[in-house]
Design an enzyme around this catalytic site. Structure first.
Site, mmCIF file in Angstrom:
data_model
loop_
_atom_site.group_PDB
_atom_site.id
_atom_site.type_symbol
_atom_site.label_atom_id
_atom_site.label_comp_id
_atom_site.label_asym_id
_atom_site.label_seq_id
_atom_site.Cartn_x
_atom_site.Cartn_y
_atom_site.Cartn_z
ATOM 1 N N PRO A 55 0.891 -1.358 0.110
ATOM 2 C CG PRO A 55 0.092 -0.969 2.093
ATOM 3 C CD PRO A 55 0.791 -1.802 1.439
ATOM 4 C CB CYS A 56 3.448 2.600 -2.416
ATOM 5 S SG CYS A 56 2.549 2.442 -3.847
ATOM 6 C CG HIS A 57 -2.633 4.031 -0.819
ATOM 7 N ND1 HIS A 57 -2.427 2.814 -1.072
ATOM 8 C CD2 HIS A 57 -3.445 4.665 0.007
ATOM 9 C CE1 HIS A 57 -3.405 2.374 -0.435
ATOM 10 N NE2 HIS A 57 -3.894 2.932 0.279
#
Length: 106
Positions: A55-57
């Protein structure tokens, strides 16, 4: 940067719960690499994203700014993903870090 650095960064980011954010520097510190926040950014850009369980966001700048080069649709998409998880923003467009920062176990 080695693949193992990227894999370690991805492993830390997978631990950030929905509705929380961490800074690039925070991820680097949790990896034991406190001076490599910029490389965490490279690792997020190269990640498989949510499709690969990363979940790089949820990784933002220390002041709450979003990544201008968010690899999965730009900063508008990063904001949408965070808002969908309940993350709040300040009037100037930054994440409200005081309320939504991830308090990871050190």
């Amino acid at each position: 940067m080695s693949e193992s650095f990227f894999a370690r960064a991805h492993d830390v980011v997978r631990q950030i719960p929905a509705g929380r954010v961490a800074s690039y520097g925070q991820v680097a510190r949790l990896m034991g690499e406190p001076r490599k926040a910029r490389f965490v950014g490279f690792a997020m850009h190269a990640s498989p994203g949510m499709a690969g369980g990363v979940p790089c966001h949820r990784v933002v700048f220390a002041d709450g700014r979003l990544a201008p080069g968010f690899a999965f649709g730009g900063p508008g998409e990063q904001r949408r993903l965070l808002e969908d998880e309940g993350v709040g923003f300040l009037p100037d467009g930054r994440v409200d870090i005081e309320r939504f920062d991830w308090e990871a176990a050190q």
